[in-house]
Design a protein around this motif. Structure first.
Motif, PDB file in Angstrom:
ATOM      1  N   THR A  88     -37.990  27.714   9.348  1.00 43.26           N
ATOM      2  CA  THR A  88     -39.360  28.081   7.774  1.00 43.26           C
ATOM      3  C   THR A  88     -40.083  29.160   8.143  1.00 43.26           C
ATOM      4  N   TRP A  89     -40.525  29.316   9.114  1.00 45.22           N
ATOM      5  CA  TRP A  89     -41.051  30.450   9.620  1.00 45.22           C
ATOM      6  C   TRP A  89     -40.328  32.369   9.430  1.00 45.22           C
ATOM      7  N   ALA A  90     -38.996  32.042  10.157  1.00 47.57           N
ATOM      8  CA  ALA A  90     -38.131  33.360   9.470  1.00 47.57           C
ATOM      9  C   ALA A  90     -38.155  33.130   8.344  1.00 47.57           C
ATOM     10  N   HIS A  91     -38.428  32.195   7.261  1.00 45.61           N
ATOM     11  CA  HIS A  91     -37.397  32.687   6.262  1.00 45.61           C
ATOM     12  C   HIS A  91     -38.834  32.706   5.396  1.00 45.61           C
ATOM     13  N   TYR A  92     -40.124  31.914   5.567  1.00 46.05           N
ATOM     14  CA  TYR A  92     -41.015  32.215   4.213  1.00 46.05           C
ATOM     15  C   TYR A  92     -41.210  34.554   5.560  1.00 46.05           C
ATOM     16  N   LEU A  93     -41.011  34.778   6.370  1.00 43.03           N
ATOM     17  CA  LEU A  93     -40.956  36.514   6.761  1.00 43.03           C
ATOM     18  C   LEU A  93     -39.843  37.196   5.746  1.00 43.03           C
ATOM     19  N   HIS A  94     -38.540  36.151   5.408  1.00 44.62           N
ATOM     20  CA  HIS A  94     -37.531  37.082   4.831  1.00 44.62           C
ATOM     21  C   HIS A  94     -38.146  37.760   3.621  1.00 44.62           C
ATOM     22  N   ILE A  95     -38.605  36.262   2.534  1.00 48.05           N
ATOM     23  CA  ILE A  95     -38.811  35.993   1.039  1.00 48.05           C
ATOM     24  C   ILE A  95     -40.090  37.401   1.818  1.00 48.05           C
ATOM     25  N   VAL A  96     -41.860  37.190   1.844  1.00 46.97           N
ATOM     26  CA  VAL A  96     -42.367  38.354   1.798  1.00 46.97           C
ATOM     27  C   VAL A  96     -41.717  39.545   2.082  1.00 46.97           C
ATOM     28  N   ASP A  97     -41.389  39.851   2.697  1.00 48.17           N
ATOM     29  CA  ASP A  97     -40.941  41.299   3.001  1.00 48.17           C
ATOM     30  C   ASP A  97     -40.391  41.856   2.223  1.00 48.17           C
ATOM     31  N   THR A  98     -39.233  40.561   1.952  1.00 43.65           N
ATOM     32  CA  THR A  98     -37.994  40.958   0.813  1.00 43.65           C
ATOM     33  C   THR A  98     -38.964  40.676  -0.911  1.00 43.65           C
ATOM     34  N   LEU A  99     -40.500  40.863  -0.707  1.00 44.53           N
ATOM     35  CA  LEU A  99     -40.379  41.032  -2.564  1.00 44.53           C
ATOM     36  C   LEU A  99     -41.589  42.012  -1.983  1.00 44.53           C
ATOM     37  N   GLU A 100     -41.893  42.163  -1.164  1.00 45.60           N
ATOM     38  CA  GLU A 100     -42.966  43.101  -1.068  1.00 45.60           C
ATOM     39  C   GLU A 100     -41.691  44.691  -0.589  1.00 45.60           C
ATOM     40  N   MET A 101     -40.851  44.923  -0.840  1.00 49.90           N
ATOM     41  CA  MET A 101     -40.062  46.009  -1.433  1.00 49.90           C
ATOM     42  C   MET A 101     -39.548  46.139  -2.436  1.00 49.90           C
ATOM     43  N   ALA A 102     -38.527  44.820  -3.134  1.00 53.90           N
ATOM     44  CA  ALA A 102     -38.925  44.625  -5.020  1.00 53.90           C
ATOM     45  C   ALA A 102     -40.219  44.757  -5.409  1.00 53.90           C
ATOM     46  N   ALA A 103     -41.359  44.719  -4.629  1.00 54.18           N
ATOM     47  CA  ALA A 103     -42.946  45.157  -5.777  1.00 54.18           C
ATOM     48  C   ALA A 103     -42.424  46.639  -5.374  1.00 54.18           C
ATOM     49  N   GLU A 104     -42.304  47.225  -4.693  1.00 56.69           N
ATOM     50  CA  GLU A 104     -42.541  48.650  -4.820  1.00 56.69           C
ATOM     51  C   GLU A 104     -41.036  49.477  -5.594  1.00 56.69           C
ATOM     52  N   PHE A 105     -40.507  49.032  -5.842  1.00 57.42           N
ATOM     53  CA  PHE A 105     -39.546  49.290  -7.156  1.00 57.42           C
ATOM     54  C   PHE A 105     -40.226  48.787  -8.418  1.00 57.42           C
ATOM     55  N   ILE A 133     -31.424  27.368  -0.186  1.00 59.99           N
ATOM     56  CA  ILE A 133     -31.643  25.974  -1.943  1.00 59.99           C
ATOM     57  C   ILE A 133     -33.367  26.138  -1.220  1.00 59.99           C
ATOM     58  N   LEU A 134     -34.715  25.916  -2.006  1.00 60.52           N
ATOM     59  CA  LEU A 134     -35.241  25.533  -1.507  1.00 60.52           C
ATOM     60  C   LEU A 134     -35.724  24.828  -2.439  1.00 60.52           C
ATOM     61  N   SER A 135     -35.797  23.260  -1.428  1.00 60.21           N
ATOM     62  CA  SER A 135     -36.339  22.055  -2.096  1.00 60.21           C
ATOM     63  C   SER A 135     -37.803  22.294  -2.436  1.00 60.21           C
ATOM     64  N   PRO A 136     -38.336  20.902  -3.360  1.00 57.04           N
ATOM     65  CA  PRO A 136     -39.701  20.979  -3.198  1.00 57.04           C
ATOM     66  C   PRO A 136     -40.080  20.784  -1.817  1.00 57.04           C
ATOM     67  N   ALA A 137     -40.264  19.893  -1.084  1.00 57.14           N
ATOM     68  CA  ALA A 137     -39.928  19.949   0.273  1.00 57.14           C
ATOM     69  C   ALA A 137     -39.993  20.964   0.842  1.00 57.14           C
ATOM     70  N   VAL A 138     -39.116  21.726   0.693  1.00 55.78           N
ATOM     71  CA  VAL A 138     -38.563  22.957   2.063  1.00 55.78           C
ATOM     72  C   VAL A 138     -40.322  24.280   1.427  1.00 55.78           C
ATOM     73  N   ILE A 139     -40.500  24.078   0.096  1.00 57.30           N
ATOM     74  CA  ILE A 139     -41.707  25.140  -0.387  1.00 57.30           C
ATOM     75  C   ILE A 139     -42.583  24.804  -0.286  1.00 57.30           C
ATOM     76  N   THR A 140     -43.054  23.014   0.182  1.00 58.73           N
ATOM     77  CA  THR A 140     -44.259  22.339   0.994  1.00 58.73           C
ATOM     78  C   THR A 140     -44.264  23.111   2.216  1.00 58.73           C
ATOM     79  N   LYS A 141     -43.301  23.237   2.999  1.00 56.56           N
ATOM     80  CA  LYS A 141     -43.338  23.628   4.581  1.00 56.56           C
ATOM     81  C   LYS A 141     -43.441  25.065   4.246  1.00 56.56           C
ATOM     82  N   LEU A 142     -43.216  25.771   3.776  1.00 56.25           N
ATOM     83  CA  LEU A 142     -43.856  27.006   3.616  1.00 56.25           C
ATOM     84  C   LEU A 142     -45.006  27.900   3.121  1.00 56.25           C
ATOM     85  N   GLY A 143     -45.464  26.406   2.101  1.00 56.00           N
ATOM     86  CA  GLY A 143     -46.721  26.910   2.173  1.00 56.00           C
ATOM     87  C   GLY A 143     -47.722  26.631   2.997  1.00 56.00           C
ATOM     88  N   PHE A 144     -47.057  25.788   4.003  1.00 52.08           N
ATOM     89  CA  PHE A 144     -47.780  25.273   5.199  1.00 52.08           C
ATOM     90  C   PHE A 144     -47.993  26.864   5.899  1.00 52.08           C
TER      91      PHE A 144
END
Length: 364
Positions: A256-273, A331-342
């Motif tokens: 879950t930690w790894a996916h949080y890093l995937h998400i944040v860093d990729t979104l930053e790149m998307a925002a830069e564009f 797939i990010l289920s509601p339970a996984v999204i809660t873990k990512l929020g943690f």
């Protein structure tokens, strides 16, 4: 990841670039400013065009073309903030192993970019001999029947050099039935184990973490054997981000930690564009997103996930149009999204606490 440009000519350059392809200026990363700078010789040191600073020295690993970062001005350090966490590196007389190590260093430096952005606590083995974060890059020894496994043990992260071989890594991915396996993914996952120790176990968040991820006191060896013998439960996607996350609460946290890093860093790149997802079909709902925020500074995870889901659906669709695998095959289920929020709350809480204390921040 941010977009970077050469200060000498304005050419857009990549994080890993050593030189500007347009004007030829040497480039180096300034970790304290989180930016890539064109640099010019100033005697035996370098001047940075990004801030007009002088007296900077390149990391000692730059001589081996394994790093393009600068050490802190006046620090007397030979290695940059990323490379001083290295423990064992490959035999430098072997060009094949050195080439593999360089590939691993690219992924490791991208990891440290994120850790520095969040101002997370990082201690080397020199600062903390028992628990400091260190990386050993090890090669298999077929003559002795030794096969290196990537893993974490009390701050010591071992990275198998064989993972830098694209063919070998793809072979392992298929053997393990994984939809995704990259060098960067390995680093992000393994450092998640380290930060479980630092930010959960040692920082008073153990019970809150157990409430979401399960009881980490269960026998890890037995859990691993059970996973490889039986596989994940049939409904695992409702509760876990990956099949491997079902193995043990430690692995669930690290994945879950790894996916949080995937998400944040990729979104930053998307925002830069300035990317925006806006389906043209009127009947398609819930797939719009304007990525115009810094995910590293987002206060709540809802802002992040609301942009991530439409973005990945769009990018997966584009990849399929090219006949390649999904960019984000999860797939990010509601339970996984809660873990990512943690994870988000954990990281943001520590970052705020450290940023409020200049003395603590200086010790990163």
């Amino acid at each position: 990841m941010k977009l970077f440009a050469c200060q000498a000519c304005g050419n857009v350059v990549y994080f890993e670039n050593r030189n500007c392809g347009r004007c030829g200026h040497r480039l180096a990363f300034l970790p304290e400013k989180v930016t890539l700078s064109a640099i010019e010789p100033a005697g035996s040191t370098w001047r940075t065009l990004a801030d007009g600073g002088e007296g900077r020295v390149l990391c000692a690993n730059a001589e081996l073309d394994a790093c393009n970062w600068l050490a802190e001005a006046g620090s007397g350090e030979r290695y940059c903030r990323a490379c001083r966490h290295n423990g064992t590196v490959p035999d430098l007389s072997d060009p094949v192993r050195v080439a593999a190590w360089r590939e691993l260093e690219v992924a490791k430096h991208r990891l440290f970019y994120a850790l520095i952005r969040w101002n997370l606590p990082l201690k080397t083995r020199v600062q903390d001999p028992a628990h400091g974060l260190t990386f050993n890059f090890l090669a298999d020894n077929p003559a002795q029947g030794q096969k290196i496994m990537t893993g974490h043990d009390n701050g010591l992260i071992t990275i198998a050099l064989a993972e830098a071989d694209d063919i070998e890594r793809e072979k392992r991915r298929l053997e393990m039935g994984e939809p995704y396996r990259t060098l960067l993914g390995h680093f992000r996952h393994e450092v998640g184990h380290y930060f479980w120790d630092v930010l959960v176990r040692d920082a008073g968040h153990l019970e809150a973490c157990r409430a979401l991820f399960g009881d980490d006191a269960m026998d890890y060896g037995e859990a691993l054997q059970r996973h490889y013998a039986e596989g994940p439960p049939p409904d695992w996607q409702q509760h876990y981000v990956s099949a491997y996350a079902t193995t043990h609460p430690w692995e669930d946290f690290a994945e879950t930690w790894a996916h949080y890093l995937h998400i944040v860093d990729t979104l930053e790149m998307a925002a830069e564009f300035g990317l925006e997802v806006k389906p043209s079909a009127d009947h398609i709902g819930g797939l719009s997103a304007r990525i115009a925020f810094d995910p590293y500074r987002a206060e709540d995870f809802d802002t992040i996930v609301s942009a991530w889901l439409p973005f990945t659906f769009a990018m997966n669709s584009v990849n399929r149009a090219m006949g390649t695998r999904d960019l984000y095959p999860f797939i990010l289920s509601p339970a996984v999204i809660t873990k990512l929020g943690f994870i988000h709350d954990l990281v943001k809480g520590v970052a705020k606490q450290r940023s409020a204390s200049p003395r603590v921040a200086a010790l990163v």
